[in-house]
Design an enzyme around this catalytic site. Structure first.
Site, PDB file in Angstrom:
ATOM      1  N   HIS A   1       1.589   3.765  -3.267  1.00  0.00           N
ATOM      2  CA  HIS A   1       2.172   5.618  -2.838  1.00  0.00           C
ATOM      3  C   HIS A   1       4.071   6.132  -4.020  1.00  0.00           C
ATOM      4  O   HIS A   1       3.277   7.308  -4.325  1.00  0.00           O
ATOM      5  CB  HIS A   1       1.791   6.072  -1.482  1.00  0.00           C
TER       6      HIS A   1
ATOM      7  N   HIS B   1       0.876  -1.420   0.205  1.00  0.00           N
ATOM      8  CA  HIS B   1      -0.018   0.146   0.371  1.00  0.00           C
ATOM      9  C   HIS B   1       1.004   1.357   0.063  1.00  0.00           C
ATOM     10  O   HIS B   1       1.018   2.162  -0.884  1.00  0.00           O
ATOM     11  CB  HIS B   1      -1.020  -0.302   0.788  1.00  0.00           C
ATOM     12  N   GLU B   2       1.912   1.453   0.604  1.00  0.00           N
ATOM     13  CA  GLU B   2       2.819   2.862   0.848  1.00  0.00           C
ATOM     14  C   GLU B   2       3.821   2.440   0.390  1.00  0.00           C
ATOM     15  O   GLU B   2       4.200   3.846  -0.710  1.00  0.00           O
ATOM     16  CB  GLU B   2       3.028   2.544   2.882  1.00  0.00           C
TER      17      GLU B   2
END
Length: 170
Positions: free
Chosen positions: A83, A79-80
Site C-alpha cells: 500500500h 501487504h501493508e
C-alpha cells in the site's frame, strides 16, 4: 484478562527482516532510496494491519502477530508495505486495485490477498444480536451504537431487510 502486549524481540526482528527484504525488492522501482517505514504496534480489534500513507507507517496488531507470526512475515507485512509503495509510485489509487496487485505479485513476489483468515476470538470485541427476515447477525459495539444514535440503519446483504435488535425467531 488482557494479553501482555510486549512482543518478544525475536518476533519484532522477524517483522523487520520481512519489511527490509520486501522493501529491497521494490527499491529498483524508485529513483531515490526509500526510507524504511516505521512500525507501530497500535492496531487493535480484528484488523491485522493497516498502512498509514502520509505517516509512512505500518500499524500491526500485536496480539494477532504473536498468534500468527509466519503469516505476518509472509503476507501481512508485504501487504501493508505494498500500500505504501503504490501510494509513493502512483499516488492515490484503489486500495486493492491493479497497481496494488501488481506490486504484491510482480514486485514483492507475494500472492495478492485482500483479507486475512486468522482466528480472531482473542481480539474480538463485544457483539450485539440483530436479525433480519432470514438470519441472525452480530453487530459490533461501534455499529450497535450507530444504530442506537440513529446515525445508521444496517440491512441484510441476503434479503435486504433492515436489521432489528434481538434474536432471530425464524
Amino acid at each position: 484478562m488482557k494479553k501482555n502486549l510486549r512482543l518478544p524481540i525475536a518476533l519484532q526482528q522477524a517483522i523487520y527482516r520481512s519489511l527490509r527484504h520486501h522493501l529491497s525488492l521494490a527499491a529498483p522501482l524508485f529513483d531515490d532510496p526509500l526510507p524504511e517505514p516505521s512500525i507501530s504496534w497500535q492496531q487493535r480489534g480484528t484488523t491485522a494491519g493497516s498502512a498509514w500513507l502520509k505517516e509512512w507507517q505500518i500499524r500491526l496488531n500485536p496480539v494477532l502477530c504473536e498468534e500468527n507470526l509466519s503469516a505476518f512475515v509472509e503476507q501481512v507485512v508485504p501487504h501493508e508495505l505494498a500500500h505504501l509503495l503504490v501510494w509513493k509510485k502512483f499516488g492515490r489509487v484503489a486500495p486493492h486495485g491493479q497497481e496494488w496487485r501488481w506490486m504484491m505479485e510482480e514486485v514483492l513476489n507475494v500472492k495478492a490477498e485482500r483479507t486475512h483468515r486468522f482466528v480472531t476470538t482473542s481480539v474480538a470485541g463485544q457483539t450485539f444480536p440483530y436479525h433480519c427476515n432470514c438470519q441472525q447477525h452480530a453487530l459490533t459495539l461501534r455499529r450497535h451504537n450507530r444504530v442506537v444514535r440513529g446515525e445508521k440503519e444496517y440491512c441484510c446483504r441476503r434479503c435486504a431487510a433492515p436489521l432489528k435488535i434481538g434474536e432471530f425467531q425464524g
